[in-house]
Design an enzyme around this catalytic site. Structure first.
Site, PDB file in Angstrom:
ATOM      1  N   GLY A 130       0.797  -1.221   0.000  1.00  0.00           N
ATOM      2  CA  GLY A 130       0.000   0.000   0.000  1.00  0.00           C
ATOM      3  C   GLY A 130       0.827   1.267   0.000  1.00  0.00           C
ATOM      4  O   GLY A 130       0.277   2.365  -0.083  1.00  0.00           O
ATOM      5  N   GLU A 180      -1.496 -11.693  -8.808  1.00  0.00           N
ATOM      6  CA  GLU A 180      -2.573 -10.858  -8.291  1.00  0.00           C
ATOM      7  C   GLU A 180      -3.276 -10.119  -9.431  1.00  0.00           C
ATOM      8  O   GLU A 180      -2.617  -9.562 -10.313  1.00  0.00           O
ATOM      9  CB  GLU A 180      -2.031  -9.870  -7.258  1.00  0.00           C
ATOM     10  N   ARG A 215       6.807 -15.428  -3.675  1.00  0.00           N
ATOM     11  CA  ARG A 215       7.024 -16.030  -2.352  1.00  0.00           C
ATOM     12  C   ARG A 215       5.727 -16.701  -1.918  1.00  0.00           C
ATOM     13  O   ARG A 215       4.713 -16.641  -2.620  1.00  0.00           O
ATOM     14  CB  ARG A 215       7.393 -14.947  -1.342  1.00  0.00           C
TER      15      ARG A 215
END
Length: 633
Positions: A165, A275, A297
């Protein structure tokens, strides 16, 4: 197979990796800083090596110390967990150069996905859909402003080296673009040493969808289906689940297929996550889901994937790192039921989610209900300290059910059964998130928490049931302290019934509670009084120095400290007239504030401690005289 493994991490992920290593007969080596000398991951390891001072920059982030610890302990391999050095390609290469096994993707794969702009260009070439936007080299502010105008507001400015973020700003209109760009670049430079940004189209109803992928050194890549991580606060995930609600088979095949192509494009080995961002206005559709980034990861939320697939992802990591092929083919993987995970943090939702540190004097986790599975991933036990040096996660709570409602019901029960004291937690906040109708209907977006903030804060005051349960427990304590039969009868007089009410207090004030009713809530005795838990949140109740009206009427206004603590506020002055229930001062004890209030109308005649003083239990705080007893001026 690897025989000895050093875990270059701490806390719950270190304990999680050790669990699988023990199951596989692999010897484990922990590393620890000064602050973690007695931490759970150190206690559970076969061997532990001290690597430096408490700050992570002087211990867990120093790659030379990690490699030296591996050499010293005779470890064959290093598992980085997540965070710290887990996505540091240079560290991965150093591990390999030292002749050790790196449990993770190849350094070149990490580098390829490390910068968001380069990764997106690579994904576009591999046929993976990417969010419309600008990823060019020209970083001139005027040029970036022109590109933002072409894309169309609102847009998202994002640091190419960002994460968590940081270095990210939503811009709603052109007139604020310059200021937001400067702020974003400044934050990115401070956090990542790189102020280069890209610009994306802001998705109005965004959902965060990610796909677990796994590759081996033999050219095999599979996906283990998707997760939905849309429930976020300031871009930090709060509750994750698998599979994504509303995902049909056609869309799943398209998204998971794109994730496999993304992994193949960088010759990926080990566990990784692709993602995506989805425009959820019309449900999940393949043409409205775009690549965001790859995490090279293991993810924090990997347990929900394990729960629906029956796979141990850490075991797969160790086997692949040892050169084995993937344990299962794509055709052998399937989804069973639904799983959800909540991140339990030591933080105070009523105080801006500030971290709460200290000793966990009480820490109990609820057991799962029949028909659902529950697992707790934690790096602490009762009696351990929550350190100010690291991420304040207490645990991850994971539940599995036949369907989404069953899994969420189990998670809500699990959170409601938490017992944590005196460290504050976000348990009540998580319960409200879990049970909110928008989330239950799977209509959430990544903005859900901000949009529904007023509904999600935990209760400030205790329920009537909590007051009753505490009053009965405190009355029993008071009765056991009496020294004679006559003393044990509260309000005793001939031919009369014992009094059935007691004066007790919490942080909001005092109340005379009728204890003749039945109490259903459990209480916990602590040094300061009794705790009652309500929706996972603790409320501390004590007996004020005066617990009946006759004492107040007598004017015996000496008010003593109900617990050891620090005076953080004095609200009155000497000779000031006060009213019954008026706040006199505030103590902070065990990270909680406790208001001291006037037991009756009167005049302040003595103030014992000064502001900032530490006071002991039963120390005189304030003396008040009733008006009829006060001398005339």
């Amino acid at each position: 197979m690897i025989k000895s493994l050093l875990i270059a991490n701490r806390g719950e992920i270190a304990c999680r990796i050790m669990k699988t290593a023990r199951k596989m007969g692999v010897r484990t080596v922990a590393v620890y800083s000064d602050a973690d000398a007695s931490a759970l991951h150190v206690r559970q390891a076969d061997e532990a090596v001290h690597i430096g001072p408490s700050p992570a920059a002087e211990s867990y982030l120093v790659d030379e110390k990690i490699i030296a610890a591996a050499m010293q302990s005779g470890a064959e391999a290093i598992h980085p967990g997540y965070g710290f050095l887990s996505e540091n390609a240079d560290f991965a290469q150093s591990v390999i150069d030292a002749g050790l096994i790196w449990v993770g993707p190849k350094p070149d794969s990490i580098r390829a996905m490390g910068l968001k702009d380069a990764a997106k260009k690579l994904m576009a070439e591999a046929g993976v859909p990417i969010t419309p936007g600008y990823m060019g080299d020209n970083q001139d502010p005027d040029h970036l402003a022109q590109e933002a105008k072409k894309i169309g507001y609102p847009v998202l400015i994002k640091a190419v080296a960002g994460g968590g973020g940081k270095g990210m700003r939503k811009v709603d209109a052109a007139d604020s673009f310059a200021d937001d760009l400067t702020s974003c670049q400044r934050e990115a430079k401070a956090s990542f040493g790189n102020d280069i940004v890209l610009i994306e189209k802001w998705i109005e109803s965004p959902r965060h969808i990610e796909v677990q992928v796994f590759g081996d050194s033999h050219g095999n890549v599979v996906h283990l289906f998707e997760r939905d991580c849309s429930l976020q606060r300031r871009h930090q995930k709060v509750i994750e689940e698998a599979p994504a609600p509303g995902m049909d088979e056609e869309t799943r095949a398209a998204v998971c297929g794109a994730a496999v192509r993304a992994a193949q494009a960088v010759d990926y080995e080990g566990a990784g996550t692709i993602e995506f961002i989805a425009d959820g206005r019309e449900g999940l559709r393949a043409d409205k889901i775009w690549f965001m980034e790859m995490n090279t990861r293991l993810q924090v939320e990997h347990p929900v994937t394990e729960e629906i697939t029956g796979v141990d992802l850490v075991e797969w990591q160790l086997r692949v790192a040892a050169g084995e092929t993937l344990p299962k083919t794509q055709d052998e993987l399937s989804i069973t039921g639904h799983a959800v995970e909540a991140r339990l943090y030591a933080e105070d939702p009523l105080n801006g989610f500030l971290p709460s540190t200290g000793r966990l004097e009480l820490l109990r986790f609820a057991s799962g209900d029949e028909g659902s599975r529950m697992r707790v991933e934690t790096g602490v036990e009762q009696g351990d300290e929550v350190s100010p040096f690291y991420d304040p996660m207490i645990a991850k709570l994971v539940t599995h059910g036949d369907d989404r409602d069953a899994a969420l019901d189990a998670l809500s029960d699990c959170l409601d059964g938490l017992r944590i004291w005196p460290v504050k937690s976000n348990a009540g906040f998580l319960i409200n998130c879990c049970n909110h109708p928008v989330f239950r209907r799977a209509e959430m977006t990544t903005g859900f928490i901000e949009q529904c903030a007023d509904d999600l804060h935990p209760p400030v005051s205790a329920s009537d049931d909590s007051w009753l349960a505490a009053a009965k427990a405190l009355a029993l304590d008071k009765q056991s302290d009496k020294k004679s039969l006559f003393d044990s009868l509260s309000g005793f007089r001939l031919n009369a019934s014992p009094k059935s009410a007691i004066m007790i207090s919490d942080q909001t004030g005092r109340r005379l509670v009728d204890i003749s009713g039945e109490a259903s809530l459990e209480t916990f005795a602590v040094s300061a009084g009794h705790l009652v838990f309500q929706n996972g949140q603790p409320f501390l109740f004590t007996i004020p120095r005066f617990d009946n009206d006759s004492e107040a009427e007598a004017g015996a206004g000496e008010i003593f400290s109900p617990m050891p603590g620090q005076v953080i506020s004095i609200e009155v002055a000497l000779d000031e007239t006060v009213a019954s229930g008026q706040k006199l001062m505030v103590l902070e004890a065990m990270k909680m504030e406790h208001s001291i209030t006037a037991p009756f109308d009167g005049v302040v005649r003595e103030i014992g401690p000064a502001l900032g003083d530490q006071v002991s239990h039963d120390a005189l705080l304030v003396r008040i005289e009733a008006p009829e007893n006060a001398p005339e001026e």
